[in-house]
Enzyme design. Structure first.
Site, PDB file in Angstrom:
ATOM      1  N   SER A 263       0.832  -1.204   0.000  1.00  0.00           N
ATOM      2  CA  SER A 263       0.000   0.000   0.000  1.00  0.00           C
ATOM      3  C   SER A 263       0.867   1.254   0.000  1.00  0.00           C
ATOM      4  O   SER A 263       1.962   1.272   0.554  1.00  0.00           O
ATOM      5  CB  SER A 263      -0.931   0.008   1.210  1.00  0.00           C
ATOM      6  OG  SER A 263      -0.219   0.427   2.357  1.00  0.00           O
ATOM      7  N   LYS A 264       0.334   2.293  -0.635  1.00  0.00           N
ATOM      8  CA  LYS A 264       1.102   3.530  -0.758  1.00  0.00           C
ATOM      9  C   LYS A 264       1.327   4.157   0.612  1.00  0.00           C
ATOM     10  O   LYS A 264       2.279   4.883   0.823  1.00  0.00           O
ATOM     11  CB  LYS A 264       0.358   4.510  -1.676  1.00  0.00           C
ATOM     12  CG  LYS A 264       0.491   4.123  -3.136  1.00  0.00           C
ATOM     13  CD  LYS A 264       0.205   5.288  -4.050  1.00  0.00           C
ATOM     14  CE  LYS A 264      -1.259   5.379  -4.363  1.00  0.00           C
ATOM     15  NZ  LYS A 264      -1.564   6.465  -5.300  1.00  0.00           N
TER      16      LYS A 264
END
Ligand code: GLU
Length: 513
Positions: A263-264
């Site tokens: 995930s960013k």
């Protein structure tokens, strides 16, 4: 009765594939991964690959994101035949510019009773969801609005004065299985009455993706596994609209070693721009992304080869070989590949790839002189085998582009100097001072000032003359010329710096002791 949507889809002769990122921030590495697999198949088949910007989520929209998508995919060489920036027969390729296209499809579903208006307020939906969770009921819209006119609905609680949304009326016998090119027969849970048109007049992803994939003649939908649960809704929409669905291939999600999704928020490496900033080569990243879900090349003698080009990958591409199990995003593997690719570059190419980093780190201007480039190339040759990321170059290159009196001596380098450092520096000054120098300081000229002569002089005076082991003999010299504990090879560095600079740096450190 509203107009029937007309089909703009072409005859399905050659495959048409697409990547459809949502511009919600820095592009995710998954966008490159998806583009790569789409493109490999499209190129193998002589088909077309298009880029569509799915910007219907106005709350998460970020204006600079679209340009970042273009820049990062171009950097990787994953380029498209049709898209918002290059146009194409099915323009516009940006969903926010296609609102009129979706309307008739939604009208038709409303007219046929396949979809209905929903007037429920956000608060009502939240309460409903909380109640369902508390009482362990299946979650999902309870269809309060179904079959009611606006007036009828307005009599009941939880009515919103805003424009209504439109929901799909999912039948009990909705198809829940589909064929996937990678996974075979896949089943997904029964969908909720999905919203397809929002109060702001924008379609949701589900409506827009079906309409656009149809209108743009998409034959193969290749996307992340997180969309498997949405596919039954899409298939239902195709059926309702009397359209032929495309083929589907759901790629495994990229995972961390602990199996969590990349995930960013948590992983810097989820951001595509990160790889560029860190000095990964695009061809190494492409190779790495392919290997995440695809086996190495098998050579004729049966050995495996993990290093391969996009072309090789595309030519041999086969959906059956894609591994559906979520691959671990192992950056060590990428570091290794990057080193391999860096060493394979020819020197000129390697040198020019360093330039953006040296400019960023204010070592060279964006427009270096020929002299600077010549010196850089000589340094580049020394470091090409020593770095795994291009951004490691700056620290190694910087000492060659600062004035002698501006060279900073790092604390750790100074800290490891021994008592005999002064003696070593004095001996080096004397020995090197004797070397005849009529050269230019450019590597490879036949000046007396060259790495071989420098090494011979230093060994003679320090290792043999003073009896200091090479391991300790050259530390102070390295510190003097580079300011660092770690530098490119010492004698070659001195050759590149030239005699005047080298002596001035040795004297500089000597005087500061
Ligand atoms: N806009 C969706 C995304 O960003 C596209 C999904 C699809 O390819 O259908 O993931």
């Amino acid at each position: 009765m509203s107009e029937q949507p007309t089909s703009a889809a072409p005859e399905a002769s050659s495959p048409r594939l697409r990547v459809a990122p949502s511009p919600t921030g820095d592009p995710h590495v998954g966008t490159a991964y998806m583009s790569l697999f789409n493109l490999a198949f499209a190129r193998q088949q002589g088909g077309r690959f298009l880029l569509r910007i799915e910007d219907t989520d106005r709350a998460r929209f970020q204006a600079d994101s679209e340009q970042q998508v273009y820049d990062t995919l171009h950097w990787l060489g994953l380029t498209w035949d049709e898209g918002p920036d290059v146009g194409g027969p099915f323009a516009p390729y940006r969903q926010s510019e296609r609102l009129d296209t979706y309307r008739p499809y939604v009208e038709r579903l409303l007219d046929e009773g396949k979809a209905y208006y929903c007037y429920c307020s956000g608060e009502r939906l939240t309460q409903m969801r909380e109640m369902q969770q508390k009482t362990k009921q299946p979650t999902g819209y309870d269809r309060l609005c179904h079959g009611k006119t606006r007036e009828e609905r307005a009599e009941l609680p939880g009515f919103s004065e805003k424009d209504p949304v439109v929901r799909m009326f999912i039948p009990d016998d909705a198809p829940l299985t589909f064929e996937d090119l990678i996974r075979g027969t896949v089943s997904a849970p029964r969908p909720d009455d999905q919203v397809i048109l929002k109060a702001d007049g924008f379609p949701t992803y589900h409506m827009a993706v079906v309409v656009d994939d149809h209108e743009m003649g998409i034959t193969h939908v290749v996307r992340g596994e997180e969309w498997i649960s949405s596919t039954p809704k899409h298939i239902l929409l195709y059926q309702w609209l009397g359209l032929e669905p495309p083929k589907f291939a759901h790629m495994p999600l990229l995972r961390n070693a602990d199996k969590s999704k990349i995930s960013k928020r948590k992983n810097p490496a989820a951001r595509l721009t990160w790889f560029r900033e860190e000095g990964y080569l695009p061809e190494a990243l492409v190779n790495f992304l392919a290997l995440l879900a695809y086996p190495p090349v098998i050579e004729e003698d049966g050995t495996e080869r993990e290093v391969f080009t996009f072309r090789e990958f595309s030519e041999g591409f086969d959906w059956k070989k894609v591994n559906p199990v979520g691959p671990i995003f192992d950056l060590k593997k990428l570091d290794w590949l990057n080193g391999v690719y860096i060493r394979e570059l020819d020197l000129g190419d390697f040198t020019s790839r360093l330039l953006p980093f040296l400019e960023r780190d204010e070592i060279l201007s964006g427009n270096p002189s020929l002299g600077e480039l010549g010196r850089l190339k000589a340094v580049a040759e020394l470091i090409q085998t020593r770095i795994a990321h291009l951004n490691e170059a700056s620290a190694l290159v910087r000492p060659f582009f600062v004035a002698d009196d501006a060279l900073e001596i790092a604390d750790d380098a100074r800290g490891q100097l021994k008592e005999d450092a002064g003696q070593v520096l004095d001996a080096a000054l004397a020995a090197l001072g004797d070397i005849d120098d009529h050269g230019t300081g450019v590597l490879g000229t036949d000046s007396g000032w060259n790495a071989g002569a420098i090494e011979a002089a230093l060994r003679e005076s320090i290792v043999e003359g003073l009896g200091i082991k090479p391991k300790f003999a050259f530390g102070p010299l390295r510190t003097a010329v580079s300011g660092q504990r770690i530098s490119p090879p010492l004698f070659e560095s001195m050759e590149i710096l030239g005699k005047t600079s080298t002596l001035s740096r040795l004297r500089g450190l000597r005087d500061s002791l």
